[in-house]
Design a protein around this motif. Structure first.
Motif, PDB file in Angstrom:
ATOM      1  N   LEU A 102      26.528  46.994  61.411  1.00 13.11           N
ATOM      2  CA  LEU A 102      25.563  46.507  61.400  1.00 13.11           C
ATOM      3  C   LEU A 102      24.236  46.500  61.868  1.00 13.11           C
ATOM      4  O   LEU A 102      23.366  47.096  62.124  1.00 13.11           O
ATOM      5  N   PHE A 103      24.823  46.086  63.910  1.00 11.64           N
ATOM      6  CA  PHE A 103      23.924  46.562  64.171  1.00 11.64           C
ATOM      7  C   PHE A 103      23.247  47.882  64.716  1.00 11.64           C
ATOM      8  O   PHE A 103      22.628  47.991  64.901  1.00 11.64           O
ATOM      9  N   ALA A 104      24.858  48.584  65.020  1.00 12.15           N
ATOM     10  CA  ALA A 104      23.903  50.613  64.536  1.00 12.15           C
ATOM     11  C   ALA A 104      23.120  51.054  63.706  1.00 12.15           C
ATOM     12  O   ALA A 104      22.182  51.393  64.474  1.00 12.15           O
ATOM     13  N   GLY A 105      22.934  49.683  62.305  1.00  6.53           N
ATOM     14  CA  GLY A 105      22.892  50.329  61.929  1.00  6.53           C
ATOM     15  C   GLY A 105      21.449  49.955  61.668  1.00  6.53           C
ATOM     16  O   GLY A 105      19.772  50.141  61.171  1.00  6.53           O
ATOM     17  N   ALA A 106      21.280  48.446  62.650  1.00  8.62           N
ATOM     18  CA  ALA A 106      19.980  47.917  62.553  1.00  8.62           C
ATOM     19  C   ALA A 106      18.956  48.913  63.730  1.00  8.62           C
ATOM     20  O   ALA A 106      17.386  49.173  63.735  1.00  8.62           O
ATOM     21  N   LEU A 107      19.432  49.311  64.377  1.00 12.12           N
ATOM     22  CA  LEU A 107      18.868  50.473  66.136  1.00 12.12           C
ATOM     23  C   LEU A 107      18.717  51.265  64.549  1.00 12.12           C
ATOM     24  O   LEU A 107      17.363  52.043  65.249  1.00 12.12           O
ATOM     25  N   GLN A 108      19.088  52.236  63.752  1.00 12.33           N
ATOM     26  CA  GLN A 108      18.746  53.411  63.527  1.00 12.33           C
ATOM     27  C   GLN A 108      18.185  53.284  62.027  1.00 12.33           C
ATOM     28  O   GLN A 108      17.053  53.658  62.869  1.00 12.33           O
ATOM     29  N   SER A 109      17.820  51.881  61.897  1.00  7.71           N
ATOM     30  CA  SER A 109      16.142  51.682  60.914  1.00  7.71           C
ATOM     31  C   SER A 109      15.399  51.227  61.688  1.00  7.71           C
ATOM     32  O   SER A 109      14.294  51.674  61.433  1.00  7.71           O
ATOM     33  N   ARG A 110      15.301  51.649  63.346  1.00  3.04           N
ATOM     34  CA  ARG A 110      13.525  51.371  64.274  1.00  3.04           C
ATOM     35  C   ARG A 110      14.308  52.540  64.476  1.00  3.04           C
ATOM     36  O   ARG A 110      13.337  52.579  65.801  1.00  3.04           O
TER      37      ARG A 110
END
Ligand code: COA
Ligand code: AMP
Length: 630
Positions: A102-110
């Motif tokens: 999830l955190f990796a996905g959050a980074l990608q979203s930024r």
């Protein structure tokens, strides 16, 4: 039992040196690769090169998903034990993998992608581990900055790493003191020339941080809308992280670690150095901001399918000197690793180890120590009171794992107090003089490692390969220069006696006296100064400043000391423990003007010293002695 386990240390070591490619091919086969390497080693220049250059893997996959595939999804991966907040939290491999994805996905979203840098400035909370593994999952290069460093140090690292994002928390907690982190981050970002695009912040209940709209994002909110990310295939040689460490100058060096060599070496080290097996509870009582935290809180225990402990507390005062034993009992710790200074603190408060008797630590198999010299009294105290094998091992931020150890995974060698035992397979350790010539057995000299270094060691200095070559490879061609002095005895045991440069070790924290000198010299009343590391019973070493004031300066000794102490705290951080600055009339120098730091240190330690023939005025040494005794 594997074949090598029957072979014993010496044959394993010889094989690692004489047949390195076969040796490391076998070790590489222990990992889940996306594409296993066909090339094991490719030489580049100066004896340096690349490990597993055509292998493809993902470090977060090796640490997490591989454990799910092996059926360890419901095993605890991480235990967060925080006496400073009164909290204990468990994350299974399944839960940790989900949070990391999830955190990796959050980074990608930024907009953060493979190769982008992310600076992590966090206290010892699970989110720090999640952030590191999240970066690894998408190939972003993390650079963790220890929470005890001041805003300026953070700014220096931001300018060097040029991160796209910075991840932080609203505060850290030091025993009972709550330290707001966000004002430090804001100050650092004001000072830094490079401006990260975003800041992801974990709000902790103790402090609510102010957010800058458009730049700052709340951890919880960002994760709530993120989709989990899959591990991204990476080349073995792609950088996993940058970790800054003190050198001899004010500018820290960004040690770069790759993905493939790192995973192979750390997985091997878990069985060889620590005798760990999947399911073991492994506790490295350090901080994620240091190399011990990177290697042995976050990565290696997970590569090996162990349960890792993340402890937000101290060995003493949280609440007492029984803290470590309590954690060992509560979580049935099998293997404990910390710095000798932690046990010196425990011993000082509990000399008879009465606290130990209150707890059942029967799960403990061994205690490992590194980060500074293990002094024989601390070794004896620990051994006597716990009855356990006490294992000293020597390593550095640069190597990422032990250069010398007692290789318990294949053979337990008899310990010699004061020695970090034998060279770890892969590290061809030698002792040489200043010209690079071997010294006779038992003589002290510079500790070097014949190139190539094994997998897992630094690949370069971030953004400055010339500095990497100049510092480590060029001083003694064909060898890695460790910066440590020491000797090897007639049985092959290695004794590390301390740094031969301006690096000091304060409570297991590596600091540069050169950097402190730069801060002290910036005071308007200071004409010249020198900072040396003097022996300290508890912390191993502490810095002491000798200061020459400018003609006409009217400031008193006490005022100047107070201001200098504050300046070092403000520029470098409380962790430097710079508490003494002494005004002197002159500094001892050679005729060519070089300050005689070694002699000053010897005087500070009350050691015998010989008056160097090159000194311009020997009477100064007596004056310095008098000043230091006051
Ligand atoms: N965030 C903010 N401040 C921090 C910090 C952090 N993460 N870590 C340390 N500091 C501060 C401390 O609060 C202290 O500040 P003060 O001068 O205002 O009291 C200062 O930095 C010095 O800290 P420290 O060196 O840790 O001294 P200590 O007296 O608090 O504790 C020990 C001494 C020996 C108990 C402690 O250093 C320790 O547990 N060391 C273990 C070894 C270790 O972790 N080594 C790392 C490599 S293995
Ligand atoms: P760091 O890079 O912070 O891990 O610090 C590395 C330095 O700590 C080494 O260069 C040594 O000077 C010292 N060190 C680490 N482990 C040991 C040890 N077991 N014995 C003696 N010195 C050590």
């Amino acid at each position: 039992m594997r074949e090598v386990e029957q072979m014993g240390y010496h044959s394993e070591f010889e094989r690692s040196i004489n047949e390195p490619e076969d040796f490391w091919r076998e070790q590489a086969a222990q990992l889940d690769w996306i594409k296993p390497p066909s090339v094991i080693w490719e030489a580049k220049k100066n004896g340096h090169g690349e490990w597993f250059p055509d292998g493809v893997l993902n470090t977060s996959d090796v640490a997490l998903d591989a454990n799910l595939r092996a059926g360890r999804g419901d095993q605890k991966a991480l235990i967060y034990d925080s006496p400073v907040t009164g909290q204990t939290r468990f994350l299974t491999y399944k839960e940790l993998t989900h949070q990391v994805a999830l955190f990796a996905g959050a980074l990608q979203s930024r907009g953060i992608e493979k190769g982008d840098r992310v600076v992590i400035y966090m206290p010892m909370v699970p989110e720090a581990v999640i952030a590191m593994l999240g970066c690894a999952r998408i190939g972003a290069v993390h650079s963790v900055v220890f929470g005890g460093f001041a805003a300026h140090e953070l700014a220096v690292r931001v300018d060097d790493a040029k991160p796209k994002a910075i991840v932080t928390a609203s505060c850290g907690i030091e025993v009972k003191k709550v330290i707001p982190y966000k004002p430090l981050v804001d100050r650092a970002l004001e000072e830094a020339e490079h401006k990260p695009e975003c800041c992801i912040l974990l709000q902790r209940p103790q402090v609510q941080a102010e957010m800058t709209p458009g730049r700052d994002f709340d951890w919880e909110e960002l994760l709530a809308s993120a989709s989990p990310a899959d591990p991204v295939p990476l080349k073995s040689t792609d950088p996993l992280y940058i970790l800054y460490t003190s050198g001899t100058t004010g500018k820290p060096k960004g040690v770069v670690r790759d993905n493939g060599g790192h995973a192979v070496a750390l997985k091997y080290s878990m069985s060889l150095v620590y005798g760990a097996a999947p399911g073991d509870v492994y506790w490295a009582a350090s901080d994620v901001g240091w190399v011990v935290g990177h290697s042995y809180i976050v990565y290696a225990p997970l590569f090996a399918g162990c349960t890792s402990i993340l402890y937000e507390g101290k060995p003493v005062k949280t609440p007492d000197a029984g803290a470590f034993w309590r954690v060992c009992q509560d979580h049935k710790v099998n293997l404990l690793f910390t710095a000798p200074t932690a046990f010196r603190a425990v011993r000082k408060e509990d000399p008879e180890a009465d606290q130990l008797k209150r707890y059942d630590v029967s799960s403990l198999r061994r205690i490992f120590l590194a980060g500074e010299r293990l002094d024989p009294p601390t070794y004896d105290w620990l051994h006597e009171h716990t009855g356990l094998p006490i294992m000293d091992h020597w390593w550095q931020t640069e190597t990422g794992w032990a250069i010398c150890c007692n290789p318990v995974g294949i053979e337990s060698l008899p310990a010699k107090p004061g020695s970090a035992t034998m060279p770890t397979p892969g590290f061809n350790v030698k002792i040489v003089n200043h010209q690079g010539r071997p010294v006779p057995t038992g003589d002290q000299g510079q500790v070097v490692v014949k190139l190539p270094l094994p997998p897992g060691c630094l690949t370069t200095v971030w953004g400055d390969d010339a500095r990497f070559c100049k510092t480590y490879l060029e001083p003694i061609p064909g060898y890695y220069s460790s910066g440590d002095g020491g000797y090897i005895d007639e049985e092959g045991y290695v004794f590390i006696m301390g740094r031969t440069d301006d690096v000091i070790n304060v409570a297991g924290h590596r600091l540069s006296t050169g950097e402190m000198e730069e801060v002290v010299a910036a005071h308007p009343a200071v004409a010249e100064c020198c900072v040396v590391g003097a022996h300290d019973e508890l912390k191993g070493q502490i810095p002491i400043g000798l200061v020459l004031v400018k003609d006409g300066a009217t400031i008193s000794q006490d005022e100047l000391e107070e201001e200098l102490v504050e300046m070092v705290r403000d520029r470098i951080g409380a962790v430097a423990c710079f508490r003494r600055a002494i005004v002197v009339e002159r500094l001892p120098k050679t005729r060519s003007g070089k300050i005689l730091r070694r002699v000053i240190r010897q005087i500070a330690d009350g050691e015998e010293y010989s008056v160097p023939s090159t000194i311009d005025d020997p009477a100064i040494l007596e004056e310095i002695d008098q000043h230091l005794k006051r």
